[in-house]
Design a protein around this motif. Structure first.
Motif, PDB file in Angstrom:
ATOM      1  N   VAL A   1       7.303   8.708   0.732  1.00 14.63           N
ATOM      2  CA  VAL A   1       6.760   8.311   2.035  1.00 14.63           C
ATOM      3  C   VAL A   1       6.899   6.800   2.204  1.00 14.63           C
ATOM      4  N   THR A   2       7.300   6.380   3.385  1.00 16.89           N
ATOM      5  CA  THR A   2       7.348   4.956   3.712  1.00 16.89           C
ATOM      6  C   THR A   2       6.246   4.639   4.712  1.00 16.89           C
ATOM      7  N   PRO A   3       5.768   3.376   4.731  1.00 16.41           N
ATOM      8  CA  PRO A   3       4.597   3.052   5.561  1.00 16.41           C
ATOM      9  C   PRO A   3       4.778   3.272   7.050  1.00 16.41           C
ATOM     10  N   ASP A   4       6.030   3.366   7.524  1.00 15.06           N
ATOM     11  CA  ASP A   4       6.256   3.552   8.948  1.00 15.06           C
ATOM     12  C   ASP A   4       6.232   5.008   9.380  1.00 15.06           C
ATOM     13  N   MET A   5       6.174   5.952   8.451  1.00 20.55           N
ATOM     14  CA  MET A   5       6.190   7.369   8.808  1.00 20.55           C
ATOM     15  C   MET A   5       4.881   7.790   9.477  1.00 20.55           C
ATOM     16  N   THR A   6       4.995   8.773  10.349  1.00 19.03           N
ATOM     17  CA  THR A   6       3.819   9.251  11.080  1.00 19.03           C
ATOM     18  C   THR A   6       2.718   9.715  10.137  1.00 19.03           C
ATOM     19  N   ILE A   7       3.069  10.441   9.075  1.00 20.90           N
ATOM     20  CA  ILE A   7       2.058  10.969   8.170  1.00 20.90           C
ATOM     21  C   ILE A   7       1.354   9.857   7.391  1.00 20.90           C
ATOM     22  N   ALA A   8       1.952   8.666   7.363  1.00 22.05           N
ATOM     23  CA  ALA A   8       1.324   7.530   6.693  1.00 22.05           C
ATOM     24  C   ALA A   8       0.505   6.681   7.646  1.00 22.05           C
ATOM     25  N   ARG A   9       0.573   6.977   8.931  1.00 20.77           N
ATOM     26  CA  ARG A   9      -0.073   6.107   9.910  1.00 20.77           C
ATOM     27  C   ARG A   9      -1.187   6.799  10.700  1.00 20.77           C
ATOM     28  N   GLU A  10      -1.065   8.107  10.908  1.00 19.75           N
ATOM     29  CA  GLU A  10      -2.036   8.799  11.762  1.00 19.75           C
ATOM     30  C   GLU A  10      -2.977   9.648  10.932  1.00 19.75           C
ATOM     31  N   GLU A  11      -4.221   9.756  11.402  1.00 20.73           N
ATOM     32  CA  GLU A  11      -5.211  10.570  10.697  1.00 20.73           C
ATOM     33  C   GLU A  11      -4.913  12.048  10.943  1.00 20.73           C
ATOM     34  N   ILE A  12      -4.651  12.786   9.881  1.00 19.85           N
ATOM     35  CA  ILE A  12      -4.253  14.189   9.994  1.00 19.85           C
ATOM     36  C   ILE A  12      -5.467  15.107   9.991  1.00 19.85           C
ATOM     37  N   PHE A  13      -6.478  14.778   9.214  1.00 24.26           N
ATOM     38  CA  PHE A  13      -7.694  15.585   9.087  1.00 24.26           C
ATOM     39  C   PHE A  13      -7.370  16.973   8.555  1.00 24.26           C
ATOM     40  N   GLY A  14      -6.612  16.981   7.487  1.00 22.31           N
ATOM     41  CA  GLY A  14      -6.248  18.213   6.805  1.00 22.31           C
ATOM     42  C   GLY A  14      -5.887  17.887   5.363  1.00 22.31           C
ATOM     43  N   PRO A  15      -5.593  18.906   4.535  1.00 24.74           N
ATOM     44  CA  PRO A  15      -5.309  18.685   3.117  1.00 24.74           C
ATOM     45  C   PRO A  15      -3.883  18.200   2.883  1.00 24.74           C
ATOM     46  N   VAL A  16      -3.586  17.003   3.391  1.00 27.87           N
ATOM     47  CA  VAL A  16      -2.241  16.433   3.320  1.00 27.87           C
ATOM     48  C   VAL A  16      -2.357  14.993   2.815  1.00 27.87           C
ATOM     49  N   VAL A  17      -1.654  14.680   1.727  1.00 25.12           N
ATOM     50  CA  VAL A  17      -1.722  13.364   1.099  1.00 25.12           C
ATOM     51  C   VAL A  17      -0.321  12.783   0.979  1.00 25.12           C
ATOM     52  N   SER A  18      -0.198  11.488   1.260  1.00 22.82           N
ATOM     53  CA  SER A  18       1.078  10.777   1.151  1.00 22.82           C
ATOM     54  C   SER A  18       1.042   9.833  -0.036  1.00 22.82           C
ATOM     55  N   ILE A  19       2.097   9.866  -0.866  1.00 26.84           N
ATOM     56  CA  ILE A  19       2.228   8.943  -1.983  1.00 26.84           C
ATOM     57  C   ILE A  19       3.288   7.907  -1.622  1.00 26.84           C
ATOM     58  N   ILE A  20       2.898   6.637  -1.698  1.00 32.41           N
ATOM     59  CA  ILE A  20       3.755   5.529  -1.277  1.00 32.41           C
ATOM     60  C   ILE A  20       3.946   4.585  -2.458  1.00 32.41           C
ATOM     61  N   ALA A  21       5.181   4.243  -2.752  1.00 33.42           N
ATOM     62  CA  ALA A  21       5.479   3.346  -3.870  1.00 33.42           C
ATOM     63  C   ALA A  21       5.469   1.888  -3.403  1.00 33.42           C
ATOM     64  N   TYR A  22       5.038   0.993  -4.301  1.00 33.35           N
ATOM     65  CA  TYR A  22       5.076  -0.444  -4.008  1.00 33.35           C
ATOM     66  C   TYR A  22       5.673  -1.187  -5.203  1.00 33.35           C
ATOM     67  N   ASP A  23       6.142  -2.430  -4.950  1.00 28.68           N
ATOM     68  CA  ASP A  23       6.820  -3.206  -5.989  1.00 28.68           C
ATOM     69  C   ASP A  23       5.914  -4.197  -6.706  1.00 28.68           C
ATOM     70  N   ASP A  24       4.903  -4.736  -6.017  1.00 33.94           N
ATOM     71  CA  ASP A  24       3.963  -5.650  -6.665  1.00 33.94           C
ATOM     72  C   ASP A  24       2.631  -5.579  -5.923  1.00 33.94           C
ATOM     73  N   VAL A  25       1.618  -6.253  -6.451  1.00 33.54           N
ATOM     74  CA  VAL A  25       0.273  -6.150  -5.886  1.00 33.54           C
ATOM     75  C   VAL A  25       0.227  -6.688  -4.458  1.00 33.54           C
ATOM     76  N   GLU A  26       0.958  -7.754  -4.195  1.00 35.08           N
ATOM     77  CA  GLU A  26       0.961  -8.317  -2.841  1.00 35.08           C
ATOM     78  C   GLU A  26       1.472  -7.291  -1.836  1.00 35.08           C
ATOM     79  N   GLN A  27       2.526  -6.570  -2.212  1.00 34.96           N
ATOM     80  CA  GLN A  27       3.043  -5.544  -1.309  1.00 34.96           C
ATOM     81  C   GLN A  27       2.047  -4.397  -1.170  1.00 34.96           C
ATOM     82  N   ALA A  28       1.364  -4.033  -2.244  1.00 31.16           N
ATOM     83  CA  ALA A  28       0.368  -2.961  -2.176  1.00 31.16           C
ATOM     84  C   ALA A  28      -0.732  -3.313  -1.191  1.00 31.16           C
ATOM     85  N   ILE A  29      -1.213  -4.546  -1.259  1.00 27.62           N
ATOM     86  CA  ILE A  29      -2.271  -4.978  -0.336  1.00 27.62           C
ATOM     87  C   ILE A  29      -1.750  -4.970   1.094  1.00 27.62           C
ATOM     88  N   ALA A  30      -0.521  -5.428   1.288  1.00 28.57           N
ATOM     89  CA  ALA A  30       0.061  -5.442   2.630  1.00 28.57           C
ATOM     90  C   ALA A  30       0.186  -4.021   3.191  1.00 28.57           C
TER      91      ALA A  30
END
Length: 503
Positions: A391-420
């Motif tokens: 999943v990338t941060p721009d995808m709909t499932i990463a941006r909108e509240e689904i209110f269901g049993p759906v989880v997105s896993i997003i990879a990051y390269d360093d802590v600064e990117q994780a916070i961003a």
């Protein structure tokens, strides 16, 4: 693939378990009143898709009666003028009555919206804890204080704001209502509670407890109403304060209505919370602490940690381990103590969640667990616990509240990117950080733009404020901050050397 517990016959009987008053009337001005009109709403069991109850639905005249009763009780009744300790004594009696009905209220949560019994049994009692907390706070809070000034002193008087409209959502009506009701009553407000049509009975059982506790007439009024009725309530000029929990879209409409006449408003709205797993977090204990809060109650909780951010070099190990947990969850009958994931609350919610899952696929995310409606007998609203990787941060499932049993896993390269990434959202309600170093976790948590962030777990406590940044809301509930949201501060200056006192 997740297993399916069998769906049994429906074990909740509204006629024998709920009083005739709760089933068919509203609580207004200290009495049980029949609706003015014959409006009603069907309540459907999510585990079967079958009708299990019919409840009265308020008309505009019913809502007007409730607001008028609250207005009279505030303007001429004893409640706002009682001491905090006097209000606390009544609230403690109400809390005891609520505790005596906790078995019923837990079962009602499961019946109305399909919360698994382990979940409802664990979280329904938080309503008692919240009322007890605010009762204790009312007995000790400084509703008046004195401050020295140049000419003498000022007395700061904290008055109840007035008539409060309390609107709690269908997913967790009892615990969320207790946040609002406890604070409002402790402050000395009178209230009108609008119960949602999906869960019409919980607040009326609370009204039974208030009546048993001897709450003065008109202090608590309870009606069940749909969105149109809610708009009518919020638009009443006799209402001084609105406290709403629900969708961001509805919250914006309420805020606009309140802005027209500067009605005080508290909004607790949607979330898209991020769990940030730092590189030093140990996998097994992290998953044990995190997994229960990623899709609790089938993901139908605003604080669900639905975005999991993991270091890129550990992404594959985390995806494999977390997907295995999701695939191993038992899905099925919410009345079965072995069930971990029950149905979503309605057919509309089922269709909404399934559409989000298809959107995730179309936008290029990879399903590593679940991915559709759960195969099962009957017409229950069951969705497979679903995990998306890649999943990338721009995808709909990463941006909108689904209110269901759906989880997105997003990879990051360093802590600064994780916070961003964690902050790259319209929401800011909850969040978590997992790390072997709690102080590092605290430093990261402070940089996450969210009203609540937990390190190495997730916790909510009655004495701690809860609420959101950005489009997750305005104001706070819980703690002294929640009480202050129902108070107006008045400064009275007293000059001691003005020469006006009698000699």
């Amino acid at each position: 693939m997740s297993t399916l517990a069998s769906v049994s016959s429906f074990p909740f009987d509204t006629v024998s378990e709920l009083s005739a008053d709760v089933r068919s009337r509203f609580y207004i001005d200290g009495r049980w009143m029949a609706p003015d009109a014959a409006g009603s709403v069907d309540v459907v069991a999510p585990s079967s898709g079958q009708l299990f109850a019919t409840a009265a639905l308020a008309s505009a005249s019913d809502i007007d009666r409730a607001v008028d009763a609250a207005r009279r009780a505030f303007d001429t009744g004893p409640w706002p003028n009682m001491s905090g300790a006097e209000r606390a004594a009544c609230m403690k009696r109400m809390s005891a009555a609520l505790a005596s009905r906790m078995g019923l209220l837990s079962r009602l949560w499961t019946a109305e919206v399909g919360a698994p019994v382990w979940f409802s049994n664990q979280f329904a009692p938080t309503a008692v804890a919240m009322l007890d907390y605010y009762a204790e706070l009312a007995s000790t809070f400084a509703f008046e204080e004195r401050r020295k000034t140049r000419a003498g002193h000022a007395r700061i008087v904290r008055h109840p704001v007035g008539v409060a409209a309390l609107i709690a959502p269908w997913n967790a009506q009892l615990p969320i209502l207790s946040y609002k009701l406890g604070a409002a009553l402790a402050a000395g407000c009178t209230v009108v509670v609008k119960a949602p049509p999906e869960t019409p009975f919980d607040a009326l059982v609370v009204a039974e407890c208030a009546h048993e506790a001897g709450l003065p007439p008109g202090v608590l009024n309870v009606i069940t109403a749909d969105a149109q009725g809610g708009a009518h309530l919020v638009g009443k000029r006799e209402v001084d304060k609105v406290s709403f929990t629900g969708s961001t879209a509805t919250g914006k409409l309420i805020a606009k209505t309140c802005a027209d006449r500067l009605t005080r408003v508290t909004l607790e709205l949607g979330g898209k919370s991020a769990a940030v797993v730092l590189d030093d977090a140990v996998l097994e204990p992290t998953l044990a602490a995190l997994a229960p809060f990623t899709m609790p109650f089938s993901g139908q909780i605003c604080f669900a940690q639905t975005r999991i951010l993991v270091p890129r070099q550990r992404e594959r190990a985390f995806v494999d381990a977390y997907s295995a947990i999701a695939n191993g969850l038992t899905v099925g009958d919410p009345w079965d103590v072995t069930t971990q994931i029950g149905p979503v609350a309605s057919r509309r919610q089922l269709e909404r969640v399934l559409e989000y899952i298809e959107t995730g696929r179309r936008e290029g995310a990879r399903v590593t667990a679940g991915g559709g409606r759960h195969d099962q007998r009957g017409e229950g609203f069951f969705v497979q616990p679903t995990v998306f990787a890649g999943v990338t941060p721009d995808m709909t499932i990463a941006r909108e509240e689904i209110f269901g049993p759906v989880v997105s896993i997003i990879a990051y390269d360093d802590v600064e990117q994780a916070i961003a990434i964690a902050n790259d959202t319209d929401f800011g309600l909850s969040g978590t950080v997992f790390t072997a170093d709690a102080e590092v976790g605290y430093a990261v948590a402070r940089r996450i733009k969210s009203g609540n962030v937990s390190v190495n777990g997730l916790e909510m406590a009655p004495n701690v404020p809860f609420g959101g940044f950005k489009q997750s809301g305005v104001g706070r509930e819980g703690g002294p901050e929640g009480l202050c949201a129902f108070l107006e501060e008045q400064a009275i200056y007293l000059a001691v050397d003005a020469g006006l006192q009698a000699g």
